[in-house]
Write an enzyme that holds these catalytic residues in place. Structure first.
Site, PDB file in Angstrom:
ATOM      1  N   SER A 142       0.807  -1.181   0.061  1.00  0.00           N
ATOM      2  CA  SER A 142       0.057  -0.111  -0.085  1.00  0.00           C
ATOM      3  C   SER A 142       0.755   1.282   0.253  1.00  0.00           C
ATOM      4  O   SER A 142       0.860   2.106   0.861  1.00  0.00           O
ATOM      5  CB  SER A 142      -0.876   0.006   1.131  1.00  0.00           C
ATOM      6  N   HIS A 163      -3.292  -6.012   2.220  1.00  0.00           N
ATOM      7  CA  HIS A 163      -2.457  -7.021   2.867  1.00  0.00           C
ATOM      8  C   HIS A 163      -3.114  -8.364   2.773  1.00  0.00           C
ATOM      9  O   HIS A 163      -2.258  -9.530   3.007  1.00  0.00           O
ATOM     10  CB  HIS A 163      -1.825  -6.451   3.974  1.00  0.00           C
ATOM     11  N   GLU A 195      -4.954  -2.600   9.016  1.00  0.00           N
ATOM     12  CA  GLU A 195      -4.322  -3.145  10.169  1.00  0.00           C
ATOM     13  C   GLU A 195      -4.971  -2.886  11.300  1.00  0.00           C
ATOM     14  O   GLU A 195      -5.304  -1.671  11.867  1.00  0.00           O
ATOM     15  CB  GLU A 195      -2.792  -2.621  10.358  1.00  0.00           C
ATOM     16  N   GLU A 220       1.575  -9.457   6.764  1.00  0.00           N
ATOM     17  CA  GLU A 220       2.515  -9.035   7.941  1.00  0.00           C
ATOM     18  C   GLU A 220       2.200  -9.884   9.085  1.00  0.00           C
ATOM     19  O   GLU A 220       2.659  -9.545   9.996  1.00  0.00           O
ATOM     20  CB  GLU A 220       2.123  -7.497   8.213  1.00  0.00           C
ATOM     21  N   ASP A 279      -4.214   0.998  11.398  1.00  0.00           N
ATOM     22  CA  ASP A 279      -3.637   1.610  10.218  1.00  0.00           C
ATOM     23  C   ASP A 279      -5.001   1.490   9.066  1.00  0.00           C
ATOM     24  O   ASP A 279      -5.029   0.501   8.625  1.00  0.00           O
ATOM     25  CB  ASP A 279      -2.479   1.025   9.780  1.00  0.00           C
ATOM     26  N   GLU A 317      -3.551   5.484  12.159  1.00  0.00           N
ATOM     27  CA  GLU A 317      -2.737   5.914  10.949  1.00  0.00           C
ATOM     28  C   GLU A 317      -3.296   5.899   9.611  1.00  0.00           C
ATOM     29  O   GLU A 317      -4.346   5.229   9.553  1.00  0.00           O
ATOM     30  CB  GLU A 317      -1.622   4.751  10.988  1.00  0.00           C
ATOM     31  N   ASP A 329       1.470   8.062   7.584  1.00  0.00           N
ATOM     32  CA  ASP A 329       2.400   7.503   6.743  1.00  0.00           C
ATOM     33  C   ASP A 329       2.300   7.823   5.400  1.00  0.00           C
ATOM     34  O   ASP A 329       3.170   8.415   4.708  1.00  0.00           O
ATOM     35  CB  ASP A 329       1.821   5.959   7.162  1.00  0.00           C
ATOM     36  N   LYS A 372       9.720   5.282   7.509  1.00  0.00           N
ATOM     37  CA  LYS A 372      10.214   4.064   6.860  1.00  0.00           C
ATOM     38  C   LYS A 372      11.414   4.503   5.897  1.00  0.00           C
ATOM     39  O   LYS A 372      10.902   5.192   4.845  1.00  0.00           O
ATOM     40  CB  LYS A 372       8.943   3.644   5.922  1.00  0.00           C
ATOM     41  N   HIS A 401       8.407  -1.112   9.865  1.00  0.00           N
ATOM     42  CA  HIS A 401       8.486  -2.092   8.688  1.00  0.00           C
ATOM     43  C   HIS A 401       7.550  -1.811   7.266  1.00  0.00           C
ATOM     44  O   HIS A 401       7.010  -0.760   7.564  1.00  0.00           O
ATOM     45  CB  HIS A 401       8.237  -3.506   9.174  1.00  0.00           C
ATOM     46  N   LYS A 404       6.611   0.137  14.623  1.00  0.00           N
ATOM     47  CA  LYS A 404       5.474  -1.049  14.083  1.00  0.00           C
ATOM     48  C   LYS A 404       6.371  -1.939  13.189  1.00  0.00           C
ATOM     49  O   LYS A 404       6.986  -1.550  12.317  1.00  0.00           O
ATOM     50  CB  LYS A 404       4.647  -0.026  13.130  1.00  0.00           C
TER      51      LYS A 404
HETATM   52  P1  PGA Z   1       3.051  -1.142   3.139  1.00  0.00           P
HETATM   53  O1  PGA Z   1       2.024  -1.277   4.243  1.00  0.00           O
HETATM   54  O2  PGA Z   1       4.358  -1.668   3.683  1.00  0.00           O
HETATM   55  O3  PGA Z   1       2.375  -2.328   2.051  1.00  0.00           O
HETATM   56  O4  PGA Z   1       2.926   0.088   2.764  1.00  0.00           O
HETATM   57  C1  PGA Z   1       2.349  -0.816   5.495  1.00  0.00           C
HETATM   58  C2  PGA Z   1       1.695   0.512   6.135  1.00  0.00           C
HETATM   59  O5  PGA Z   1       0.723   0.824   5.411  1.00  0.00           O
HETATM   60  O6  PGA Z   1       1.967   1.051   7.175  1.00  0.00           O
HETATM   61 ZN    ZN Z   2       0.441   2.728   6.524  1.00  0.00          ZN
END
Ligand code: PGA
Ligand code: ZN
Length: 399
Positions: free
Chosen positions: A40, A144, A153, A194, A230, A273, A300, A325, A353, A376
């Protein structure tokens, strides 16, 4: 001085090829790191190239600017060389996947020369005393997992844990408890990217299960466990449809803000998130004003670890925390800049992650190096436990 940079394709947790880098130095230093990969992904992230292409480009353009030219222990120098080699604004020249793997491998090589643990090399002598609270992904859907929740999430947040290891085991216990509840309800579930359970239930049922599982485990362990989300709302947002597309309805922006604020109130959510689209600073600001006193509203896809986008958010009061990230921005130096700007403005930072991961545990060190309040990195799955177990070792002074 860097004497060699070796690049290869390795497997990530989805079975896709990703970039691994080895950095060697004159002093006998060695570091190895691998790039993670999102599903995503935010529209404004640095560009990931196909692994083979990223490796070919980096060998041609970046390696000659590193070998014999930079010191692995000088992270700014390494990361500047990566930017110069790339020559673009978004790492589309050599690929953010090559860049981040080399950047993190150089940091490890630099640490290995001094003998300091990576978190100390990155954060300084006095780091290593504050540990992040792990947010553990225990139910998931969205991008996911197919045929699961709309919200990407559901995350356990063991805010009362007296130590990082107790927090980690609490998250694993919530993950197990969720499974037991799903079995009782006759809702079989595989796992998403995940490691979270991905049952074909609706979001409402997921909230009930999270509430029950966190309460049960909190009673067992004797400390407070809240939970969070999330939403990954950028994946749901469809302007032509008039807003946020859920399985059973579409919510306008105002309805989305109300819906999330109600959920925060009803379930006392610790963390939310990406509750709104990645272009909607205003919606983020509205929601932050409503719930931001007790709850982390985290950007994010909104911020993509980018100081320009975070600066805009700070100006508008959008969110009160940022997801970090490193592969969204391409280097550790850029990730540190985002963290520094966040800290200066009292925004919390949550080191994270990606849904596609490897056994690389650099983010555990990055979190400790920067006194991150949260990390996370999933709850249970090998590529997730790699980070969690590294945190346990850091807490035990065993790295
Ligand atoms: P992604 O998902 O690594 O697939 O972007 C994680 C997130 O959205 O936090
Ligand atoms: Zn996210």
């Amino acid at each position: 001085l860097v004497t060699d940079v070796r690049l290869r394709r390795v497997l990530d947790s989805r079975g896709n090829p990703t970039v691994e880098a080895d950095v060697l130095t004159e002093e006998g230093g060695f570091g190895r790191a691998a790039a993670p990969s999102g599903a995503s992904t935010g529209e404004y992230e640095a560009i990931e190239l196909p692994a083979a292409e990223a490796i070919a480009k980096a060998r041609e353009d970046a390696v000659p600017r590193l070998v014999g030219e930079v010191h692995a222990g000088n992270q700014r120098e390494v990361d500047r060389a990566l930017h110069v080699a790339d020559g673009t604004e978004d790492f589309s020249g050599i690929g953010a996947n090559s860049a981040v793997a080399i950047s993190m491998a150089a940091a490890k090589a630099g640490a290995s020369v001094t003998g300091a643990p990576l978190y100390q090399h990155l954060g300084g002598t006095f780091r290593g005393n504050n540990y992040p609270i792990p947010l553990g992904n225990v139910i998931g859907g969205g991008e996911h997992a197919a045929d699961a929740t709309d919200i990407q999430e559901f995350l356990a947040a063991p805010v009362g844990a007296p130590s990082v290891s107790e927090a980690i085991f609490a998250n694993a216990a919530v993950h197990g408890e969720v499974h037991d509840i799903l079995m009782e309800r006759d809702e079989p579930a595989g796992k998403g990217d995940e490691g979270a359970w991905a049952p074909s239930i609706d979001d409402e049922e997921a909230f009930e299960i999270m509430d029950e599982a966190t309460t049960t485990v909190a009673d067992e362990v004797g400390f407070e466990i809240r939970f969070g989300l999330d939403v990954a709302a950028a994946e749901m947002y469809d302007e032509a449809e008039g807003g946020y597309v859920y399985s059973d309805r579409v919510r306008s922006t105002e309805e989305q803000v109300e819906y999330i604020a109600d959920l925060v109130a009803e379930y006392d959510l610790k963390y939310v998130e990406d509750p709104l689209d990645e272009d909607d600073y205003e919606g983020f600001a509205d929601l932050t004003e409503k719930v931001g006193d007790r709850t982390l509203v985290c950007g994010d896809d909104l911020f993509v670890t980018n100081t320009d986008r975070l600066g805009e958010g700070i100006q508008q009061g959008a969110a009160n925390s940022i997801l970090i990230k490193p592969n969204q921005i391409g280097t550790l130096s850029d990730a540190f800049d985002a963290i520094e700007l966040a800290v200066e403005n009292a925004y919390g930072h949550v080191v994270s992650h990606r849904s596609g991961e490897t056994e690389d545990a650099t983010i555990a060190h990055l979190a400790v190096a920067t006194d991150a309040p949260f990390i996370k990195t999933g709850a249970v799955a090998g590529e997730r436990t790699a980070k969690l177990n590294e945190l346990i070792r850091i807490e035990d002074n065993a790295v």
